[in-house]
Design a protein around this motif. Structure first.
Motif, PDB file in Angstrom:
ATOM      1  N   GLU A   1       0.828  -1.211   0.000  1.00 15.58           N
ATOM      2  CA  GLU A   1       0.000   0.000   0.000  1.00 15.58           C
ATOM      3  C   GLU A   1       0.861   1.259   0.000  1.00 15.58           C
ATOM      4  O   GLU A   1       0.587   2.215  -0.721  1.00 15.58           O
ATOM      5  CB  GLU A   1      -0.921   0.007   1.225  1.00 15.58           C
ATOM      6  CG  GLU A   1      -1.820   1.222   1.286  1.00 15.58           C
ATOM      7  CD  GLU A   1      -2.735   1.239   2.508  1.00 15.58           C
ATOM      8  OE1 GLU A   1      -3.330   2.299   2.754  1.00 15.58           O
ATOM      9  OE2 GLU A   1      -2.858   0.207   3.201  1.00 15.58           O
ATOM     10  N   ASN A   2       1.936   1.238   0.778  1.00 17.38           N
ATOM     11  CA  ASN A   2       2.810   2.404   0.849  1.00 17.38           C
ATOM     12  C   ASN A   2       3.609   2.600  -0.435  1.00 17.38           C
ATOM     13  O   ASN A   2       3.825   3.726  -0.870  1.00 17.38           O
ATOM     14  CB  ASN A   2       3.732   2.299   2.055  1.00 17.38           C
ATOM     15  CG  ASN A   2       3.014   2.675   3.326  1.00 17.38           C
ATOM     16  OD1 ASN A   2       2.627   3.821   3.498  1.00 17.38           O
ATOM     17  ND2 ASN A   2       2.804   1.703   4.198  1.00 17.38           N
ATOM     18  N   ARG A   3       4.022   1.516  -1.074  1.00 16.33           N
ATOM     19  CA  ARG A   3       4.748   1.642  -2.345  1.00 16.33           C
ATOM     20  C   ARG A   3       3.818   2.201  -3.414  1.00 16.33           C
ATOM     21  O   ARG A   3       4.229   3.050  -4.218  1.00 16.33           O
ATOM     22  CB  ARG A   3       5.339   0.309  -2.787  1.00 16.33           C
ATOM     23  CG  ARG A   3       6.334   0.471  -3.936  1.00 16.33           C
ATOM     24  CD  ARG A   3       6.970  -0.868  -4.306  1.00 16.33           C
ATOM     25  NE  ARG A   3       8.187  -0.736  -5.047  1.00 16.33           N
ATOM     26  CZ  ARG A   3       8.276  -0.395  -6.323  1.00 16.33           C
ATOM     27  NH1 ARG A   3       7.188  -0.100  -7.015  1.00 16.33           N
ATOM     28  NH2 ARG A   3       9.455  -0.311  -6.922  1.00 16.33           N
ATOM     29  N   ALA A   4       2.582   1.750  -3.449  1.00 17.36           N
ATOM     30  CA  ALA A   4       1.609   2.279  -4.412  1.00 17.36           C
ATOM     31  C   ALA A   4       1.412   3.776  -4.200  1.00 17.36           C
ATOM     32  O   ALA A   4       1.307   4.552  -5.159  1.00 17.36           O
ATOM     33  CB  ALA A   4       0.281   1.532  -4.296  1.00 17.36           C
ATOM     34  N   TYR A   5       1.387   4.205  -2.947  1.00 18.41           N
ATOM     35  CA  TYR A   5       1.250   5.630  -2.626  1.00 18.41           C
ATOM     36  C   TYR A   5       2.461   6.409  -3.152  1.00 18.41           C
ATOM     37  O   TYR A   5       2.315   7.487  -3.733  1.00 18.41           O
ATOM     38  CB  TYR A   5       1.107   5.807  -1.117  1.00 18.41           C
ATOM     39  CG  TYR A   5       0.889   7.238  -0.706  1.00 18.41           C
ATOM     40  CD1 TYR A   5      -0.395   7.779  -0.670  1.00 18.41           C
ATOM     41  CD2 TYR A   5       1.968   8.052  -0.354  1.00 18.41           C
ATOM     42  CE1 TYR A   5      -0.598   9.100  -0.283  1.00 18.41           C
ATOM     43  CE2 TYR A   5       1.755   9.372   0.033  1.00 18.41           C
ATOM     44  CZ  TYR A   5       0.478   9.888   0.057  1.00 18.41           C
ATOM     45  OH  TYR A   5       0.284  11.196   0.430  1.00 18.41           O
ATOM     46  N   GLU A   6       3.657   5.867  -2.961  1.00 15.75           N
ATOM     47  CA  GLU A   6       4.876   6.518  -3.448  1.00 15.75           C
ATOM     48  C   GLU A   6       4.881   6.591  -4.976  1.00 15.75           C
ATOM     49  O   GLU A   6       5.287   7.603  -5.552  1.00 15.75           O
ATOM     50  CB  GLU A   6       6.127   5.792  -2.938  1.00 15.75           C
ATOM     51  CG  GLU A   6       6.281   5.770  -1.433  1.00 15.75           C
ATOM     52  CD  GLU A   6       6.411   7.147  -0.791  1.00 15.75           C
ATOM     53  OE1 GLU A   6       6.798   8.109  -1.481  1.00 15.75           O
ATOM     54  OE2 GLU A   6       6.119   7.256   0.410  1.00 15.75           O
ATOM     55  N   GLU A   7       4.422   5.540  -5.642  1.00 16.34           N
ATOM     56  CA  GLU A   7       4.332   5.549  -7.107  1.00 16.34           C
ATOM     57  C   GLU A   7       3.364   6.636  -7.570  1.00 16.34           C
ATOM     58  O   GLU A   7       3.647   7.360  -8.535  1.00 16.34           O
ATOM     59  CB  GLU A   7       3.894   4.183  -7.630  1.00 16.34           C
ATOM     60  CG  GLU A   7       4.948   3.110  -7.487  1.00 16.34           C
ATOM     61  CD  GLU A   7       4.430   1.719  -7.801  1.00 16.34           C
ATOM     62  OE1 GLU A   7       3.208   1.547  -8.034  1.00 16.34           O
ATOM     63  OE2 GLU A   7       5.256   0.781  -7.812  1.00 16.34           O
ATOM     64  N   GLN A   8       2.227   6.758  -6.888  1.00  8.27           N
ATOM     65  CA  GLN A   8       1.242   7.786  -7.219  1.00  8.27           C
ATOM     66  C   GLN A   8       1.851   9.180  -7.031  1.00  8.27           C
ATOM     67  O   GLN A   8       1.648  10.075  -7.850  1.00  8.27           O
ATOM     68  CB  GLN A   8      -0.003   7.617  -6.350  1.00  8.27           C
ATOM     69  CG  GLN A   8      -1.088   8.627  -6.636  1.00  8.27           C
ATOM     70  CD  GLN A   8      -2.295   8.442  -5.716  1.00  8.27           C
ATOM     71  OE1 GLN A   8      -2.264   7.675  -4.756  1.00  8.27           O
ATOM     72  NE2 GLN A   8      -3.361   9.139  -6.022  1.00  8.27           N
ATOM     73  N   PHE A   9       2.597   9.369  -5.947  1.00  2.72           N
ATOM     74  CA  PHE A   9       3.264  10.642  -5.699  1.00  2.72           C
ATOM     75  C   PHE A   9       4.236  10.962  -6.838  1.00  2.72           C
ATOM     76  O   PHE A   9       4.240  12.074  -7.372  1.00  2.72           O
ATOM     77  CB  PHE A   9       3.984  10.619  -4.354  1.00  2.72           C
ATOM     78  CG  PHE A   9       4.803  11.847  -4.082  1.00  2.72           C
ATOM     79  CD1 PHE A   9       4.189  13.064  -3.823  1.00  2.72           C
ATOM     80  CD2 PHE A   9       6.191  11.780  -4.091  1.00  2.72           C
ATOM     81  CE1 PHE A   9       4.945  14.214  -3.576  1.00  2.72           C
ATOM     82  CE2 PHE A   9       6.948  12.918  -3.853  1.00  2.72           C
ATOM     83  CZ  PHE A   9       6.336  14.134  -3.596  1.00  2.72           C
TER      84      PHE A   9
END
Length: 119
Positions: free
Chosen positions: A45-53
């Motif tokens: 979930e956190n990696r997906a958030y970083e990718e979105q950022f």
């Protein structure tokens, strides 16, 4: 490598455009990341958030590491940084934040970000 050195390495990698590589190396599978906008649990979930950022950034102008410290015995580090970014919507922002990281072995298990949510 000390926790202070690891925290510095993460942001040095960010300066070089290697955010996801640093994330994969230093963050635990069960990492919890908390910021004024909410809490995310787990590496996926956190990696997906970083990718979105990353996908929201048009241009990365600079990242300045202002202060780094650690309590090696407690497995805690902090880093104060400022990022100058232009987003894909054309908005340019100076994002100043402090990240406090709790380590278990070689990986971060909890990270809390402090910043002004109104920027």
């Amino acid at each position: 490598m000390t926790y202070k050195e690891k925290a510095t390495d993460i942001y040095t990698q960010l300066q070089q455009g290697n955010l996801l590589e640093a994330f994969d190396k230093y963050y635990a599978e069960d990492v919890v990341m908390t910021e004024p906008r909410g809490t995310r649990k787990g590496k996926a979930e956190n990696r997906a958030y970083e990718e979105q950022f990353l996908n929201s950034i048009q241009e990365f102008h600079s990242l300045e590491i202002k202060n780094v410290g650690s309590d090696e015995a407690a497995g805690t580090s902090f880093i104060e940084a400022a990022m100058d970014i232009t987003f894909t919507n054309g908005h340019r922002a100076l994002m100043e934040q402090v990240a406090v990281q709790q380590w278990k072995g070689d990986q971060i298990v909890h990270e809390r970000f402090y910043y002004n949510n109104e920027q």
